[in-house]
Design a protein around this motif. Structure first.
Motif, PDB file in Angstrom:
ATOM      1  N   PRO A 167       0.827  -1.209   0.000  1.00  0.00           N
ATOM      2  CA  PRO A 167       0.000   0.000   0.000  1.00  0.00           C
ATOM      3  C   PRO A 167       0.861   1.259   0.000  1.00  0.00           C
ATOM      4  N   LYS A 168       0.299   2.346  -0.507  1.00  0.00           N
ATOM      5  CA  LYS A 168       1.004   3.624  -0.493  1.00  0.00           C
ATOM      6  C   LYS A 168       0.733   4.325   0.831  1.00  0.00           C
ATOM      7  N   ASP A 169       1.496   3.965   1.830  1.00  0.00           N
ATOM      8  CA  ASP A 169       1.296   4.518   3.174  1.00  0.00           C
ATOM      9  C   ASP A 169       2.539   5.221   3.686  1.00  0.00           C
TER      10      ASP A 169
ATOM     11  N   ALA B 114       6.285  -0.902   4.988  1.00  0.00           N
ATOM     12  CA  ALA B 114       7.677  -1.296   4.778  1.00  0.00           C
ATOM     13  C   ALA B 114       8.459  -1.291   6.082  1.00  0.00           C
ATOM     14  N   SER B 115       8.206  -0.320   6.939  1.00  0.00           N
ATOM     15  CA  SER B 115       8.897  -0.263   8.235  1.00  0.00           C
ATOM     16  C   SER B 115       8.502  -1.441   9.109  1.00  0.00           C
ATOM     17  N   ALA B 116       7.212  -1.778   9.105  1.00  0.00           N
ATOM     18  CA  ALA B 116       6.746  -2.909   9.914  1.00  0.00           C
ATOM     19  C   ALA B 116       7.346  -4.223   9.417  1.00  0.00           C
ATOM     20  N   GLU B 117       7.602  -4.318   8.103  1.00  0.00           N
ATOM     21  CA  GLU B 117       8.189  -5.536   7.535  1.00  0.00           C
ATOM     22  C   GLU B 117       9.714  -5.521   7.560  1.00  0.00           C
ATOM     23  N   ASN B 118      10.300  -4.420   8.067  1.00  0.00           N
ATOM     24  CA  ASN B 118      11.759  -4.250   8.067  1.00  0.00           C
ATOM     25  C   ASN B 118      12.303  -4.342   6.634  1.00  0.00           C
ATOM     26  N   ARG B 119      11.614  -3.635   5.730  1.00  0.00           N
ATOM     27  CA  ARG B 119      11.968  -3.652   4.311  1.00  0.00           C
ATOM     28  C   ARG B 119      12.603  -2.315   3.931  1.00  0.00           C
ATOM     29  N   TRP B 120      13.777  -2.394   3.298  1.00  0.00           N
ATOM     30  CA  TRP B 120      14.547  -1.209   2.925  1.00  0.00           C
ATOM     31  C   TRP B 120      14.834  -1.235   1.425  1.00  0.00           C
TER      32      TRP B 120
ATOM     33  N   GLU C 268       4.948   5.319  -1.472  1.00  0.00           N
ATOM     34  CA  GLU C 268       4.888   3.918  -1.047  1.00  0.00           C
ATOM     35  C   GLU C 268       5.832   3.627   0.113  1.00  0.00           C
ATOM     36  N   LEU C 269       7.082   4.108   0.028  1.00  0.00           N
ATOM     37  CA  LEU C 269       8.127   3.653   0.948  1.00  0.00           C
ATOM     38  C   LEU C 269       8.538   4.670   2.004  1.00  0.00           C
ATOM     39  N   GLY C 270       8.248   5.930   1.806  1.00  0.00           N
ATOM     40  CA  GLY C 270       8.624   6.936   2.793  1.00  0.00           C
ATOM     41  C   GLY C 270      10.121   6.950   3.056  1.00  0.00           C
ATOM     42  N   ASP C 271      10.503   7.011   4.320  1.00  0.00           N
ATOM     43  CA  ASP C 271      11.920   7.068   4.687  1.00  0.00           C
ATOM     44  C   ASP C 271      12.603   5.711   4.635  1.00  0.00           C
ATOM     45  N   GLN C 272      11.890   4.671   4.223  1.00  0.00           N
ATOM     46  CA  GLN C 272      12.544   3.375   4.000  1.00  0.00           C
ATOM     47  C   GLN C 272      13.262   3.354   2.649  1.00  0.00           C
ATOM     48  N   TYR C 273      13.157   4.462   1.924  1.00  0.00           N
ATOM     49  CA  TYR C 273      13.733   4.580   0.576  1.00  0.00           C
ATOM     50  C   TYR C 273      14.868   5.594   0.600  1.00  0.00           C
ATOM     51  N   THR C 274      16.021   5.222   0.068  1.00  0.00           N
ATOM     52  CA  THR C 274      17.195   6.095   0.044  1.00  0.00           C
ATOM     53  C   THR C 274      17.873   5.980  -1.318  1.00  0.00           C
TER      54      THR C 274
END
Length: 682
Positions: A24-26, A31-37, A66-72
């Motif tokens: 989802p686009k949240d 992604a943070s809850a799934e520990n996905r980077w 979609e990813l917020g700060d989980q995306y770099t």
């Protein structure tokens, strides 16, 4: 709910299938809850070099949704770009990122952390290549040991790629080591082009737990071979025709080709931007792409809802001003019956189809003179070439036009004052009193200044070594010299457009909006941003079935020509047939009425939602899911192949069901509100 939003939702829903579980686009909560980077790595991150910069920059906002700060984003440090595009910050908030950067800095690596000042405001980590140059020899030896690929000392770009690749690998390894063994992070690294591909090979050889995606936007060898005027696509699947290693070696790019091929084979998921490039990759890189990732645009940037027709008229008037000055002394055509065609891009004469365009313009000129057409076509060629300065005749033309305009404005003001004074005194204005002899003298002097003994220049600049310039030589060969009797005029502008240009003060977007047709008959075009930009601005364009954009439109639009997308066949037809087809497309376009052109622009603009990252970002999300499925098969279910190909944009309702000719029919008048011109002036 607006019709634009309805169309966008309907397109997205066509891609969603039950077996494709999109995140989802949240803004990263899931992604943070799934520990996905997710890390996206490219030489063009905050570093404007080529088209990949546009891809990453325009896509960032949708990815952040979609990813917020989980995306770099990871890229090289370029001080000039950082000063204007990056907000530098001290430390990241995340402890794992902070520790990783500190560990590398303690070893002498200069790293800049900040936020890229674009849509989405994404995090960026930029590595100073020079700070690690002292390790170049060691890393080149290591790369030889693990991949058997040697890098020549004189290839600076490849040496920079070695340093960049090892720094990215070092960073990802350090970042992965910050997590405990039971935390099981899911790290995805997406790499663009061979310059970032070395890290993929190293990650695989070092067994670092990272899911990798490699996207090639154009193969190195493919671009070189096409520039060599070979029948590339028709001979690509014939193994006896091309000795790949030999061809790469003869062009001095064998080591680069090996890096690109190794990255393609070591990546968890291999992708490219179009079906035509996938065909190329399958034979040159010996791996078929797992998924196609079409390039999109941030449509909101270009979309002027219900106003793009008015924007076209305003931008066209700017071009009209330039044309009045450029063709002074030969300004004997009606601007209301003048059409502006253009081609633009990198100066790759054959690859971009400039040869086909110029040859077709000569045919178009013949067709229009034969039928005594009262329409004039001005064809712009915008290619950056080496120049000394502006053409003096071009500058003089603009000065003469400006002087005449100011003189007429001054006389108009005086006549208005005299008319007011006479009327106020109760007298009817007399023509002789209104336009006096001194005004006539001024006007005659300006008119005489517009006379010229020579023809309007074909080129706006003084080109270095113009005797060997391919565009100018081709124009000389077909003799398009801007004669009075020619219905097709040519303007070669060997410089990218800019609003600060003293000769033609117009930026590229405004110029495109003011034109009537973009012509891009490319022979080698892995995607094709220029026709895509025309489409989202509602400007019809010509593309080919050898461009990624042309292939994409053919797959997703039932009748492209009715939407103002003309596709020239350069794959199955010979050069002469392709020239005739392009010339016929352009001739048919000149025969459209103003109302028909307005209707066609309305239809073209409807396709903008197809090219929006809100739609095409789904492909990138699927690629990430596929990478995780390959590296974590126990956690993720297998995805079915390419569920998105079923969508097809239907023909416009106002197009006749049975065309009266084999070619595309012209847009007929319609009662449909969405196709009406709204009384706007073109």
């Amino acid at each position: 709910m607006s019709s634009s939003l309805v169309r966008r939702q309907s397109f997205a829903s066509a891609h969603l299938v039950d077996d494709f579980d999109l995140s989802p686009k949240d803004r990263g909560r899931t992604a943070s809850a799934e520990n996905r980077w997710v890390f996206e790595c490219a030489w063009e991150v905050a570093n404007k070099v080529g088209g990949i910069y546009t891809v990453i920059r325009s896509k960032a906002g949708e990815t952040i949704e979609e990813l917020g700060d989980q995306y770099t984003l990871l890229g090289p440090y370029n001080e000039a770009c950082v000063r204007t595009e990056v907000e530098v910050m001290d430390e990241p908030d995340n402890e794992c990122l902070k520790n990783t950067l500190n560990n590398m800095r303690q070893r002498g690596i200069k790293i800049t952390f900040g936020r890229w000042l674009i849509d989405g405001y994404p995090k960026v980590i930029l590595f100073d290549i020079g700070s690690a140059a002292w390790m170049l020899d060691q890393w080149k030896n290591e790369f030889w040991d693990v991949a058997s690929i040697g890098i020549p000392w004189h290839d600076r770009e490849a040496n920079d790629a070695i340093i960049f690749g090892f720094l990215i690998t070092w960073f990802l390894g350090e970042f992965r080591a910050q997590f405990s063994s039971d935390s099981n992070p899911m790290i995805i690294a997406h790499f663009h082009e061979w310059l970032a591909g070395i890290a993929i090979v190293l990650l695989r050889c070092r067994h670092i737990d990272v899911s990798t995606i490699f996207t090639t936007h154009a193969t190195l060898l493919g671009r070189y071979l096409c520039a060599g005027n070979v029948d590339f696509y028709n001979n690509l699947d014939k193994k006896l025709k091309f000795d790949i290693d030999k061809e790469a070696g003869e062009r001095g790019i064998y080591h680069r080709y090996c890096i690109e091929r190794a990255a393609a084979h070591c990546a968890s998921v291999f992708t490219t931007v179009s079906d035509i490039t996938a065909f190329e990759c399958e034979h040159l890189l010996r791996r078929k792409p797992d998924i196609i990732l079409p390039n999109g645009l941030n449509v909101i940037k270009f979309q002027a809802i219900h106003e793009f027709q008015n924007l076209h008229a305003k931008a066209k008037e700017k071009i009209n001003d330039f044309i009045r000055g450029h063709f002074y002394g030969h300004y004997d055509f009606n601007l209301d019956k003048t059409l502006y065609f253009f081609i633009a891009g990198r100066y790759e004469f054959s690859n971009k189809g400039a040869d086909l365009f110029i040859e077709s313009l000569a045919r178009l000129n013949h067709y229009m003179k034969s039928c005594n057409s009262d329409v004039t076509v001005v064809a712009f060629l915008i290619f950056p070439a080496r120049t000394n300065s502006f053409n003096v005749d071009s500058l003089k033309g603009q000065a003469v036009s400006k002087q005449l305009k100011e003189t007429v404005a001054d006389i108009q003001k005086k006549i208005g004052t005299r008319m007011f004074e006479a009327a106020l005194a109760g007298k009817l204005p007399d023509g002789n009193d209104m336009l006096r002899s001194e005004d006539m003298v001024k006007l005659k002097r300006c008119i005489y200044a517009t006379q010229r003994p020579n023809l309007p220049p074909v080129c706006t600049h003084n080109v270095v070594d113009d005797a060997h310039d391919p565009v100018l030589n081709h124009i000389r060969r077909v003799q398009l010299f801007n004669n009075r009797h020619d219905r097709v005029k040519v303007v070669f502008h060997p410089e990218f457009l800019s609003s600060t240009n003293p000769l033609f003060a117009c930026d590229y977007e405004e110029f495109v909006r003011g034109c009537h047709l973009g012509v891009f008959p490319s022979y080698y075009e892995p995607w094709g941003y220029t026709p895509a930009e025309c489409t989202v601005m509602g400007i019809p364009s010509v593309t080919t079935n050898l461009s990624g954009f042309g292939c994409f439109v053919s797959q997703h639009v039932a009748d492209p020509t009715s939407y103002g997308i003309y596709i020239v066949d350069r794959r199955n037809k010979g050069l002469e047939e392709s020239v005739q087809q392009l010339a016929q497309y352009m001739f048919d376009f000149t025969r459209l009425t103003r109302r028909q052109r307005i209707i066609q622009r309305n239809r073209t603009e409807r396709l903008s939602d197809l090219l929006d990252w809100k739609s095409l970002g789904l492909y990138y999300r699927k690629a990430r899911q596929l990478a995780l499925q390959k590296t974590h098969p126990d956690t993720f279910d297998r995805l079915q192949d390419n569920p998105a190909t079923a969508f097809m944009m239907p023909r416009p309702a106002s197009v006749p069901a049975s065309p009266t000719s084999s070619r595309s029919s012209t847009p007929p008048p319609t009662d449909d509100d969405s196709d009406s011109d709204g009384g706007r002036k073109e």
